[in-house]
Write a protein that holds these residues in place. Structure first.
Motif: not given
Length: 800
Positions: A70-71, A113-114, A119-120, A122-125
């Motif tokens: 993810p980026s 996993f953490y 990353q997830i 941060r992506s959601v935010a």
């Protein structure tokens, strides 16, 4: 204008920070702690509506070449397409695409996993804040656009400020230019006005050259030119102007030259008028000297020929008269020369014809009244024609004209005046005065005068000149002859009064009273009827009839006053009337004594003679006050009866002078009032004499008896009733004699009173007073008899 400072640049949008764990709030708590306003709610609703149909983010598109790691989300796409991250793609779809958040390697360790969960998160935010970042980007873009607009506005403002500064500069320059132009226009107008004023003033000075040039071309036709009178009028205006502006430079010199031009012009008019008049007079004289010239031809030559030149000469003479009136010191002599030349020419033509007419009247042998009527009528027509002809030429010189007309009238007056002064007949002199007064009241109607207009440089010659001579007063010409006639009439009347009234010697037939009255009552035959003399309206009264029974002095008084009343002045008439009435009264008193002296029985006739004539003279005197000719004469006290009643009033002697006039006998200080007062006194004495005489005859025995009784009582002698003459029978006999005498004598007295007075009312006044006097005497006798005989004679009454 200084340049406005540039607005501060806005700070850039801060970069998104790393999301931190946030405390969890419920929706209810959030809304309770941070309530939104209506405007915020509307904004949220609008954002919500815009975010409902958000397309999938680009990061979820299938990209086989994309790395499995993810980026950071790609924000280079359209802002409107960013939305919240969708649900992870199921495993069944991974075969088609691989998401950037998908781990490319299976998670094997907790750390991986953490990291993957972080990353997830941060992506959601990042997905949740995408629309805020897009809105911030739009706002930033708007701010940049606004900054650009502000910069453009600042530039435009600077340009407009420059334009405004330039416009103000141009406006100020235009205003200065306008003010300068207005000053130049005012200066131009002032110079034009000054130029016009100078030209207006110079017109008066430049007129001298034109007038001098015209007057330097002499000739008889010069005054007949139309420009000549126009030039004269302008010169007159220039003279008046220079007199009002003597402070101008060289004004006195120009004024003197203009006056010289005016004098030269008026001299030319005088020379032309005198020359024309001499030529016309010579021609008329030559034609009048020819034989067999009819009166119509003479009138034509004397008047029509002269009127034919008035259209040519009258305007010139009018100008000369106007200038002579305005400048009497310089031009009145020229006008007088024209008057003298005219009068001399007319007199030369008329004197011969006038003398011939006077010789035709035969002044030495013609009756005076006829001579006065014919001669003065001819002179009146001649003077009227001369006056009208003179008025055709001139509009002034009335005094000289009347002197000329008086000189013409003197040719007749030289013959008429001696005839008047030597005339001895009073009636003829009255007729002469009548003729002259009739001619004097028929003057020519006066022509109305109109005021003349003020002079200026524009002359109107079409307007008819006003006539200033008015009307001919023929009374001025006949006044001298009338005064001579009135003077002669006055002195002749005085001589008649002295000769026929004051010094009149009565003849026996003049004193034959009452025979004259008895003869006058006899019927008169037709051959003896005489026509009544014409007398003044003042003496045409019913009580003044039967003048043939009057005493001659009374007849002469009334006749003289009737002749003089209409022909002499009131003051003179009053003086001579006073003299005539006074002398007539004295002659009547003297004549009454002569009537009494004729016989012892004529005592009553003398008193009645005086009463009769004094009553007539009283009524004449009452009508001598000056009254207009058209007024009806009226008696001052209402006739003979009222006069006699007032004279016989017993209380008149007790009244003061102020109340005496109310009884018909005014007491004033004027001459006629004095005459009337003297008549009243004599009339009162005469009436008392008549009453005393009429009462004495029946009452004389009673008076003697009463006087004898009173004398006996005064002597205090006893037993009066025992005397023979004092017995009751004697008193009763006296009463009977008294009654018989009253019946006999009173009847004869009343008959004689009616013979003299001829008026029952007047007779009744005297009879009443006679009865009162008789009753008074009888009452005295009755009172004495009652006292003597103890009322024994109370049954005896007087019989009227």
């Amino acid at each position: 204008m200084s340049k406005a400072p540039a607005p501060p640049r806005r700070a850039g949008i801060p970069a998104a920070s790393t999301p931190r764990p946030k405390a969890q709030f419920t929706i209810e708590e959030w809304e309770a702690k941070a309530p939104l306003s209506d405007l915020a709610l509307k904004s949220v609703a609008a954002v919500k509506a815009a975010s409902e149909d958000t397309p999938l983010p680009l990061k979820f598109s299938v990209d086989e070449d994309e790395s499995s790691r993810p980026s950071t989300p790609n924000l280079r796409g359209k802002i409107g397409s960013v939305s919240r991250p969708s649900t992870p793609v199921p495993a069944s779809t991974r075969q088609f695409a691989s998401h950037a958040l998908h781990p490319k390697q299976p998670v094997q360790t907790p750390q991986q996993f953490y990291d993957w969960v972080a990353q997830i998160d941060r992506s959601v935010a990042h997905s949740q804040e995408a629309h805020f970042r897009a809105h911030v980007a739009v706002v930033s873009e708007h701010l940049n656009t606004a900054d650009t607009l502000i910069e453009r506005i600042d530039e435009v403002d600077l340009e407009v400020g420059g334009l405004l500064e330039g416009w103000r500069s141009v406006e100020e320059g235009g205003k200065n230019l306008k003010d300068a132009c207005e000053r130049l226009l005012e200066e131009r107008d002032r110079l034009l006005e000054l130029t016009e004023e100078i030209e207006t003033r110079l017109e008066y000075f430049q007129e001298l050259e034109h007038a001098t040039r015209m007057l330097n071309h002499p000739g008889e036709s010069l005054v007949l030119q139309t420009d000549f009178l126009y030039m004269v009028e302008r010169v007159d205006v220039c003279i008046d102007y220079l007199k009002a502006h003597r402070y101008y430079r060289e004004a006195e010199i120009y004024l003197l030259r203009f006056q010289q031009c005016m004098t030269r012009a008026m001299t030319l008019i005088r020379m032309f008028f005198v020359g024309s008049l001499r030529a016309l007079t010579a021609d008329v004289s030559r034609r009048l000297s020819e034989k067999d010239v009819s009166s119509t031809a003479q009138m034509h030559l004397l008047y029509t020929r002269f009127r034919s030149v008035t259209s040519q000469l009258s305007p010139l003479l009018s100008e000369l008269e106007r200038r002579a009136e305005a400048h009497p010191d310089d031009l009145s002599a020229l006008l007088s020369e024209c008057h003298s030349a005219y009068f001399a020419a007319r007199k030369n033509l008329l004197v011969g014809r006038l003398m011939e007419e006077i010789r035709g009247l035969d002044p030495a042998h013609t009756e005076l009244v006829e001579l006065t009527n014919a001669g003065c009528s001819y002179l009146k027509h001649l003077c009227t024609d001369e006056f009208n002809l003179y008025r055709e030429f001139f509009n002034s010189g009335e005094d000289q004209l009347y002197i000329y007309l008086e000189n013409l009238c003197d040719h007749l007056y030289d013959d008429l005046r001696p005839r008047i002064l030597h005339e001895t007949r009073l009636t003829t002199l009255c007729e002469v005065c009548t003729v002259l007064q009739a001619l004097m009241v028929l003057d020519v109607a006066e022509i109305p005068e109109e005021p003349s207009d003020e002079g200026n440089l524009i002359v109107d010659f079409d307007k008819q000149k006003p006539k200033g001579l008015g009307q001919l007063h023929i009374s001025h010409l006949l006044q001298m002859v009338l005064q001579d006639a009135q003077t002669r009439l006055f002195f002749k009347a005085q001589s008649v009064i002295q000769a026929d009234i004051r010094y009149y010697t009565p003849k026996p037939e003049d004193l034959a009273y009452p025979d004259k009255l008895v003869d006058a009552r006899k019927p008169v035959s037709q051959h003896e009827i005489k026509e009544k003399d014409s007398v003044s309206q003042l003496f045409q009264l019913p009580s003044l009839d039967k003048k043939e029974t009057w005493f001659p002095t009374l007849q002469k008084t009334v006749w003289v006053l009737s002749q003089l009343h209409d022909f002499v002045k009131p003051a003179i008439f009053e003086d001579i009337a006073h003299e005539a009435v006074s002398l007539c009264r004295q002659s009547l008193v003297t004549s009454s004594n002569l009537v009494e002296q004729r016989s012892s029985t004529n005592m009553l006739d003398g008193q009645l003679f005086l009463v009769r004539h004094l009553l007539i003279l009283k009524e004449v005197a009452n009508n001598l006050d000056y009254t207009p000719k058209d007024a009806e004469p009226k008696s001052e006290i209402g006739g003979m009866t009222d006069t006699l009643a007032s004279v016989l009033n017993r209380t008149t002697a007790l009244l003061p002078d102020a109340l005496f006039a109310s009884l018909g006998m005014p007491r004033g200080h004027d001459t006629l009032s004095d005459s009337r007062h003297d008549i009243d006194q004599d009339l009162k004495r005469a009436c008392q004499g008549v009453i005393s005489f009429c009462a004495r005859l029946p009452c004389e025995p009673l008076r003697e008896w009463v006087d004898r009784v009173r004398a006996f009582n005064d002597a205090r002698a006893p037993l009066l009733t025992e005397q023979e003459w004092a017995k009751q029978a004697v008193a009763e006999n006296l009463h009977q004699i008294f009654v018989e005498a009253c019946e006999r004598d009173l009847r004869s007295f009343v008959t004689k009173l009616r013979l003299y007075l001829e008026d029952d009312r007047t007779v009744s006044v005297l009879v009443t007073h006679i009865e009162e006097a008789i009753i008074d005497d009888y009452l005295k006798f009755q009172n004495v008899a009652w006292n003597m005989y103890a009322g024994a004679m109370k049954t005896v009454s007087i019989c009227n």
